[in-house]
Design an enzyme around this catalytic site. Structure first.
Site, PDB file in Angstrom:
ATOM      1  N   GLY A  12      53.441  99.298   2.955  1.00  0.00           N
ATOM      2  CA  GLY A  12      53.671  99.467   4.365  1.00  0.00           C
ATOM      3  C   GLY A  12      55.215  99.488   4.794  1.00  0.00           C
ATOM      4  N   ARG A  91      46.081 109.865  -0.082  1.00  0.00           N
ATOM      5  CA  ARG A  91      45.101 110.489  -0.129  1.00  0.00           C
ATOM      6  C   ARG A  91      45.029 111.843   0.844  1.00  0.00           C
ATOM      7  NH1 ARG A  91      40.055 108.436  -0.652  1.00  0.00           N
ATOM      8  NH2 ARG A  91      40.719 106.454  -1.014  1.00  0.00           N
ATOM      9  N   ASN A 107      54.272 113.895   7.327  1.00  0.00           N
ATOM     10  CA  ASN A 107      54.021 113.083   6.091  1.00  0.00           C
ATOM     11  C   ASN A 107      55.409 113.130   5.496  1.00  0.00           C
ATOM     12  OD1 ASN A 107      53.003 111.788   3.680  1.00  0.00           O
ATOM     13  ND2 ASN A 107      53.210 113.743   2.437  1.00  0.00           N
ATOM     14  N   HIS A 109      57.611 112.335   1.759  1.00  0.00           N
ATOM     15  CA  HIS A 109      57.294 112.282   0.220  1.00  0.00           C
ATOM     16  C   HIS A 109      58.573 112.228  -0.198  1.00  0.00           C
ATOM     17  CE1 HIS A 109      55.223 113.192  -3.350  1.00  0.00           C
ATOM     18  NE2 HIS A 109      56.112 114.125  -3.657  1.00  0.00           N
TER      19      HIS A 109
HETATM   20  C1  GAR Z   1      56.789 105.916   0.255  1.00  0.00           C
HETATM   21  O1  GAR Z   1      58.056 105.960  -0.590  1.00  0.00           O
HETATM   22  C2  GAR Z   1      56.387 107.290   0.772  1.00  0.00           C
HETATM   23  O2  GAR Z   1      57.473 108.308   0.381  1.00  0.00           O
HETATM   24  C3  GAR Z   1      55.368 107.482  -0.587  1.00  0.00           C
HETATM   25  O3  GAR Z   1      54.919 106.206  -0.717  1.00  0.00           O
HETATM   26  C4  GAR Z   1      55.558 105.104  -0.606  1.00  0.00           C
HETATM   27  C5  GAR Z   1      55.143 104.130   0.415  1.00  0.00           C
HETATM   28  O4  GAR Z   1      55.975 103.211   0.825  1.00  0.00           O
HETATM   29  N1  GAR Z   1      54.539 108.595  -0.406  1.00  0.00           N
HETATM   30  C6  GAR Z   1      53.970 109.287  -1.213  1.00  0.00           C
HETATM   31  O5  GAR Z   1      54.165 109.288  -2.529  1.00  0.00           O
HETATM   32  C7  GAR Z   1      52.984 110.475  -0.799  1.00  0.00           C
HETATM   33  N2  GAR Z   1      52.611 111.356  -1.515  1.00  0.00           N
HETATM   34  P1  GAR Z   1      55.423 102.143   1.801  1.00  0.00           P
HETATM   35  O6  GAR Z   1      54.049 101.608   1.677  1.00  0.00           O
HETATM   36  O7  GAR Z   1      56.533 100.646   1.366  1.00  0.00           O
HETATM   37  O8  GAR Z   1      55.983 102.426   3.101  1.00  0.00           O
END
Ligand code: GAR
Length: 195
Positions: A12, A91, A107, A109
């Site tokens: 998060g 998800r 979103n 990514h």
């Molecule tokens: C982030 O780097 C986000 O871009 C990625 O998960 C991480 C969450 O980090 N999202 C994905 O890969 C979506 N397919 P966080 O929990 O520290 O914010």
């Protein structure tokens, strides 16, 4: 201002960056709710510390995605949420939420989409050996990291970047880029520019 729900599954750090931007006025939005599909995730502690309500649920305790997304919808209604911000929510969003929040789900990514969708985008980029990767913010549709692109920022991969170094660079970019892009999206000017 726009009332947002942030959806997250893990640490998060983006949740933190977005809620801090709301608090200090960089992002004119109200973090109304955290939705988390892993009740033990660290992001839940962040929400508690920041006094932001959360709905944490275990998908396994529901029969179908339709059922748990129905429950999410109830919570979104209860907190009068107008917009959904996915921040590390690992998800796919199903038709129940997509239909209710058409064009109002975004979103982030950690790659330059359409390259490296899905899980472990950072590992995929390193494995492939690209010299340039980045961060993409896009509207969510029924696909995996598909949907119209709103903004992208490139990040160079240097020859001796370790995975940890690259992840750190990506997170640093995300933490300012996501709040900034949301602010543009929520301001009338930004909406016109994006359409
Ligand atoms: C982030 O780097 C986000 O871009 C990625 O998960 C991480 C969450 O980090 N999202 C994905 O890969 C979506 N397919 P966080 O929990 O520290 O914010």
């Amino acid at each position: 201002t726009t009332r947002i729900a942030i959806f997250a599954s893990g640490s998060g750090s983006n949740f933190q960056a977005i809620t801090e931007a709301c608090r200090n006025g960089l992002l004119e939005a109200t973090p109304a709710l955290l939705v988390c599909d892993r009740p033990g995730a660290y992001v839940v502690e962040r929400a508690t510390a920041a006094d932001i309500p959360y709905f944490a649920f275990a998908p396994k305790s529901y029969q179908t995605k339709e059922e748990f997304e129905g429950h999410i919808l109830q919570e979104l209604a209860r907190y009068e949420v107008d917009f959904i911000v996915l921040a590390g929510y690992m998800r796919l969003i199903g038709p129940t939420l997509l239909n209710a929040f058409k064009g109002r789900i975004v979103n982030i990514h950690p790659s330059l989409l359409p390259a490296f969708p899905g899980l472990d985008a950072v590992g995929q980029a390193l494995e492939y050996g690209v010299k340039l990767t980045g961060v993409t913010i896009h509207f969510v549709d029924e696909g995996m990291d598909t949907g119209p692109i709103i903004a992208q920022q490139a990040i160079e991969i240097c020859p001796d970047d370790t995975r940890e170094m690259l992840e750190k660079k990506i997170h640093e970019v995300e933490h300012s880029f996501y709040p900034q892009t949301l602010q543009q999206l929520f301001s009338v000017k930004g909406e016109a520019a994006i359409r």
